[in-house]
Design an enzyme around this catalytic site. Structure first.
Site, PDB file in Angstrom:
ATOM      1  N   GLN B 259      -1.907  -6.160 -39.975  1.00 21.99           N
ATOM      2  CA  GLN B 259      -2.892  -6.527 -38.961  1.00 21.99           C
ATOM      3  C   GLN B 259      -2.963  -5.476 -37.865  1.00 21.99           C
ATOM      4  O   GLN B 259      -4.032  -5.125 -37.391  1.00 21.99           O
ATOM      5  CB  GLN B 259      -2.560  -7.886 -38.323  1.00 21.99           C
ATOM      6  N   HIS B 262      -5.357  -2.540 -38.022  1.00 23.11           N
ATOM      7  CA  HIS B 262      -6.804  -2.760 -37.898  1.00 23.11           C
ATOM      8  C   HIS B 262      -7.345  -2.211 -36.587  1.00 23.11           C
ATOM      9  O   HIS B 262      -8.436  -1.665 -36.525  1.00 23.11           O
ATOM     10  CB  HIS B 262      -7.124  -4.256 -37.918  1.00 23.11           C
ATOM     11  N   GLU B 327      -5.562 -16.468 -36.556  1.00 25.50           N
ATOM     12  CA  GLU B 327      -6.560 -16.224 -37.604  1.00 25.50           C
ATOM     13  C   GLU B 327      -5.886 -16.309 -38.985  1.00 25.50           C
ATOM     14  O   GLU B 327      -6.333 -17.031 -39.864  1.00 25.50           O
ATOM     15  CB  GLU B 327      -7.160 -14.826 -37.391  1.00 25.50           C
ATOM     16  N   HIS B 328      -4.809 -15.556 -39.167  1.00 27.00           N
ATOM     17  CA  HIS B 328      -4.038 -15.590 -40.414  1.00 27.00           C
ATOM     18  C   HIS B 328      -2.649 -16.149 -40.113  1.00 27.00           C
ATOM     19  O   HIS B 328      -2.021 -15.722 -39.159  1.00 27.00           O
ATOM     20  CB  HIS B 328      -3.847 -14.184 -40.987  1.00 27.00           C
ATOM     21  N   ASP B 361      -7.588 -10.757 -47.922  1.00 30.40           N
ATOM     22  CA  ASP B 361      -8.658  -9.893 -47.413  1.00 30.40           C
ATOM     23  C   ASP B 361      -9.598  -9.436 -48.518  1.00 30.40           C
ATOM     24  O   ASP B 361     -10.744  -9.085 -48.259  1.00 30.40           O
ATOM     25  CB  ASP B 361      -8.072  -8.633 -46.755  1.00 30.40           C
ATOM     26  N   HIS B 420     -40.511 -48.218 -29.688  1.00 28.22           N
ATOM     27  CA  HIS B 420     -39.435 -48.292 -30.689  1.00 28.22           C
ATOM     28  C   HIS B 420     -39.324 -49.736 -31.202  1.00 28.22           C
ATOM     29  O   HIS B 420     -39.282 -49.995 -32.400  1.00 28.22           O
ATOM     30  CB  HIS B 420     -38.089 -47.887 -30.074  1.00 28.22           C
TER      31      HIS B 420
END
Lengths: 430, 430
Positions: B259, B262, B327-328, B361, B420
């Site tokens: 990670q 990235h 996230e992961h 991924d 109504h």
């Protein structure tokens, strides 16, 4: 009502105007709303209280005064007409039963080599429901927001509703008791959205905010989107009706008016293959208008935003209706079910002459919070899904990673991500 | 790496800082992005072309020059290494198969009295996929966005990707051919989001925009939300790892780095019950760092945003991880499946030591577009759901409306909506 004929040369221009209905111009209020939100975020309850004093004209004595007492709710529930109580319970049960059918389930599948893939479904921890107050305080809105959150299994449900002049609708209180809601705060507008998005000393920060509101509420929801999730950005209510020569003009006319009475900005549109029916509906609308308690609102809506369109055939009628993508769509034709396949965009579809739209507002079961202004092209009705989120599940077996790890490492390498590649290769070597 | 102990007095403050990770401050760029969007909305292609000249440093000769030729894509596909082609096909097939399992179905149920309730599922008409370009042009992003749209049954798929200096990544082109995508526009950043949200002379207006991007893309997506739907607002990538004494330090270290490489803003967080393992992982990370092609980025990420937390027991570790909502999430423990019930918030969950995050991924099957920055508390992975929407179905029988119409009319009356009420009563009288 205005009647348009799809065969007219001027039709396209008129139709384009109908497609622009319900577009809210939030630009004008964005900076005001952003300022209110910033105050709430930085000053918490003190900002909430001063905004209440400014907009709702009462001064909460202390932080505790923001919370509605549960005794008050129980008292309101006990005080309502027993028949109405039964009606609300009927609504609760049918809405609950429908939403239970919408619950997705956690699943896992095993491949031959022992690898497991799946998806886990979990409720959000906290949900915040906005219920409009004052003259438009609808107990049905409370049911329609609370029940999907409860069915989804949300742990903590928070309700915010404005109480202009410190007055709260007794029916709303009764509905809160019926729904077993305990955290109801007397905060409205952008203040409520800010308080639930950021949290204050007494109002908890939530994960999802749902519920209808005016342009200030809609703008605030858009601004806090990302900090929390929201259901949708909704505008004025609307109905589209598809009808052929088999339809009754009185049913259609009163159904068009049931949307028109909501709001001067509401849109009521009939598309029919029968020119005679078009004329009869127009007359009937005029006749019914005079009988309504909200005549003035309904008349303005019908005159400025109502329309009847006469088409050559039903396929053309459906095509135009798909372009409109109405919040509510009634299909009053000989065999309405046979048209369902061709209908692409609508928040809720009401099939047949026995299914007036208001039945879906209260007791049928499906949610009455629906996408408006053509957003049914991409939004869905409020549902348990708005109170749930998913997590992917991956469990590779030793054999599994040997099978697909090489391909993975190769793609990672071409993307220039060598730690990605090595995290797979280190396992392949073992 | 920094090691924190949950038993330390200072822990809460340090942990709070971790929770603030990945918060994007979009305020600074909002007015710039809003200006770019307004230009696109009012001037169409001419604004698109001038923004390309400004940001990507090339001048499209005409409107047609915005479109990538399908011949170029086919050529790029033919030119890639056959093994890589096979790897991409393997990825395509597995991603397709997983997403097919996520497809919800239209359903209808009939009650005893003939009333039918249900839900219709329909794809959106048009989807717009944003794929980052330049140095971070990942073909895997294309697959992960295109396949759910295709499985959902979207009729028209549009891709936008920036081409700085008019250069386009060959692998991305090859992936477009593999995915049978034909409408790829060389437009990036806020310009692309604006073009797909409002439509231009050549780029069609879409219903949903998905895909990752930098802060300009994220801000543009937030601003057009409501005009179109979007998948989520995503920030820098992140991984959380839960490990006990059974875990291997080399696996954990390289997974944390996968990670970190990235993005300098990426977060890599290990929470473990084993203080010895914490030390060994920290050493291993240092050792691996030197071997990475993206060492500089990974080092900065690990030093500024990496953390190892040592807890008293696994329950505490899971509780902290749920607060982080990564996230992961990798779970490398003796019996990872037994912990699944306690895990509440994570984009994707990777169970066991044979499941490194990068497998998800590229080839495992689930989507790699996942909620970041704690938004896994309310967002879900990108899925077919983002390209679908639902319509409620209601068809009341004559008997059905007689049964529940009275309750409906009563609630409508208490809400003061007489049209109504009458739309139901008129049917009850017949």
């Amino acid at each position: 009502m205005k009647i348009f004929y799809s065969s007219d040369d001027t039709f396209d221009a008129n139709f384009d105007e109908l497609l622009q209905r319900g577009k809210m111009d939030i630009e004008g209020v964005t900076s005001i709303v952003a300022g209110l939100l910033k105050e709430i975020q930085t000053q918490g309850n003190s900002a909430v209280k001063s905004q209440i004093a400014k907009f709702d004209r009462w001064e909460p004595a202390n932080d505790e005064a923001l919370l509605v007492s549960t005794e008050e709710m129980a008292k309101a529930y006990d005080a309502i007409d027993p028949d109405l109580r039964d009606a609300l319970h009927l609504a609760y049960d049918r809405i609950e039963s429908y939403h239970q059918k919408l619950m997705p389930k956690t699943w896992m599948d095993k491949e031959a080599n022992g690898t497991i893939l799946g998806q886990k479904v979990t409720a959000v921890d906290r949900a915040g429901l906005y219920i409009p107050g004052g003259k438009a305080a609808y107990p049905s809105s409370l049911l329609m927001n609370v029940i999907p959150a409860q069915v989804a299994g949300v742990n903590e449900i928070v309700v915010c509703t404005p109480t202009p002049d410190d007055e709260i609708n007794e029916l709303l209180l009764a509905a809160c008791h019926l729904c077993k809601v305990t955290k109801v705060f007397k905060v409205g507008g952008a203040s409520a959205i800010g308080a639930m998005a950021y949290g204050t000393e007494t109002i908890p920060k939530v994960d999802v905010i749902t519920g209808p509101g005016n342009i200030f509420v809609a703008t605030a929801k858009k601004l806090v989107y990302g900090e929390v999730n929201i259901d949708m950005i909704a505008g004025p209510s609307e109905i589209g009706i598809l009808a052929d020569e088999s339809a009754r003009e009185d049913y259609i006319a009163i159904d068009l008016l049931s949307q028109a009475e909501h709001d001067e900005m509401a849109s009521s549109i009939l598309i029919t293959t029968d020119g005679e029916l078009a004329n009869r509906v127009s007359d009937k609308v005029e006749e019914f208008l005079e009988t309504l308690s909200r005549e003035e609102i309904a008349r303005k809506s019908i005159e400025e935003r109502g329309a009847i369109i006469v088409t050559q055939d039903m396929d053309e009628a459906i095509e135009l209706m798909n372009e409109i993508a109405p919040e509510h769509l009634e299909v009053i034709t000989n065999d309405p079910m046979s048209l369902l396949d061709k209908i692409k965009h609508a928040g809720a579809i009401f099939l047949g002459e026995n299914t007036p739209e208001p039945i879906g507002d209260y007791v049928a079961g499906p949610n009455h919070t629906l996408p408006t202004g053509g957003t049914a092209k991409f939004y869905s009705p409020l549902s348990v899904e708005h109170f749930l989120k998913k997590s992917s599940i991956i469990s590779m077996s030793k054999e599994g990673i040997q099978e697909i790890g090489g391909a993975c490492a190769m793609i990672a390498n071409t993307e220039g991500l060598t730690a990605h590649e090595e995290s797979v290769r280190i396992r392949l070597r073992d």
